[in-house]
Design an enzyme around this catalytic site. Structure first.
Site, mmCIF file in Angstrom:
data_model
loop_
_atom_site.group_PDB
_atom_site.id
_atom_site.type_symbol
_atom_site.label_atom_id
_atom_site.label_comp_id
_atom_site.label_asym_id
_atom_site.label_seq_id
_atom_site.Cartn_x
_atom_site.Cartn_y
_atom_site.Cartn_z
ATOM 1 C CE LYS A 53 45.726 42.413 41.192
ATOM 2 N NZ LYS A 53 46.343 41.966 39.996
ATOM 3 C CD GLN A 97 45.913 43.457 36.795
ATOM 4 O OE1 GLN A 97 46.768 42.950 38.303
ATOM 5 N NE2 GLN A 97 44.364 42.513 36.707
ATOM 6 C CG ASP A 120 51.489 39.209 39.249
ATOM 7 O OD1 ASP A 120 50.241 38.939 40.428
ATOM 8 O OD2 ASP A 120 51.028 40.585 38.747
#
Ligand SMILES: Nc1nc2c(c(=O)[nH]1)N[C@@H](CN(C=O)c1ccc(C(=O)N[C@@H](CCC(=O)O)C(=O)O)cc1)CN2
Length: 290
Positions: A53, A97, A120
């Site tokens: 990422k 995460q 997200d």
């Protein structure tokens, strides 16, 4: 002959288009988008994804700000960090995460992220907006699957899509996105009685259950388009091998198109994170639409 959908190539195009828009923003004197990446603990796979990422952010021209916390960090410390990131002008997008180490309340932590910075798309406000067809930040993996399906099939209207799996991260938002595209959507899961017969009706099948090679050719309609979200690590002859939720070798001759694992959905997840960070940054700058 089936098409093997090259997720890496599609992801490259998505990231290149984000990079172009970021460059235009910066040329106009506007702030470069910033993405805060929070990694708690030392899960090996999560470390790889976070590294990727950050590397992809560089390619897109997005500033990444990494926060690594020990697995035994207190919930309060993590919540305080999220509060700081929510308040920071330098940060347009925040991701924590997953999975989080045991002892941390994932729901509480994800709900603390400002919906405007929730790149997200996991915050209940974004989940609700997606299911109501309102503008929202859409979870990256299903968004990536949708882009590949549209590239492959064009208009999805009227297609019968079967989503195997009902997770909050993939199955449920995937079903909402396909419904928005006027597909007829069936979601099947571990308690569904006649999974194979339902899958056999699918023009589009999205497998997201986390069960290695579960979907077999005998489950599929001839010519179906199959998107494999599963990433299951196996050890073969002492070497790590990744397989999806679809038995790729078995299904290849029956489908019209299929995503491989690796190199299918995974790279698209990260590309769509870049897209979401740009969308969030532009909304925070006052741009309307996407
Ligand atoms: N906060 C989030 N956590 C998690 C998400 C998410 O979208 N947001 N999704 C997954 C993990 N994930 C991204 O975070 C992810 C998984 C896999 C890949 C990928 O590119 N996989 C490669 C193979 C890589 C390997 O060798 O292991 C591929 O499929 O080609 C990218 C992102 C759970 N957590």
């Amino acid at each position: 002959m089936a098409t093997i959908i090259d997720g890496k190539a599609v992801a490259f195009e998505v990231v290149a288009s984000v990079a172009k828009e970021v460059a235009t923003l910066v040329e106009q004197g506007l702030q470069r988008p910033g993405l805060a990446v929070v990694l708690v603990g030392d899960d090996a796979a999560s470390q790889v994804y976070v590294r990727n990422k950050i590397r992809t952010s560089e390619q897109a021209g997005i500033t990444s700000i990494e926060h690594r916390l020990a697995a035994d960090v207190s919930q309060q410390t993590l919540l305080t960090l999220i509060d700081e990131l929510n308040a920071s002008d330098q940060v347009n997008g925040i991701l924590v995460q997953l999975p989080l180490p045991d002892g941390l309340d994932e729901k509480l932590i994800l709900e603390r992220i400002s919906p405007a910075k929730d790149v997200d798309g996991f915050h209940p406000m974004n989940v609700g907006a997606l299911s109501s067809g309102l503008p929202s930040l859409v979870p990256c993996t299903p968004q990536g699957c949708l882009i590949m399906l549209q590239q492959q099939l064009g208009d999805l209207s009227g297609k019968h899509a079967v989503v195997v799996g009902r997770s909050n991260i993939v199955g449920k938002p995937m079903a909402a996105l396909l419904l928005q595209q006027s597909c007829t959507v069936t979601v099947v899961h571990s308690r569904t009685k006649n999974i194979e017969q339902l899958c056999a009706q699918a023009d589009i099948l999205v497998a997201a259950v986390g069960r290695p090679e579960m979907v077999k050719a005998s489950w599929l309609k001839e010519g179906a388009v199959v998107i494999d979200v599963g990433i299951n690590a196996q050890e073969v002859d002492g070497k790590r091998k990744l397989v999806g939720d679809v038995d790729f070798a078995d299904c290849l001759a029956k489908v019209s198109a299929i995503t491989p694992v690796p190199g299918g959905v995974g790279p698209m997840t990260i590309a769509c994170l870049m897209q979401n960070t740009l969308i969030a940054a532009k909304r925070q700058l006052g741009f309307s639409g996407n």
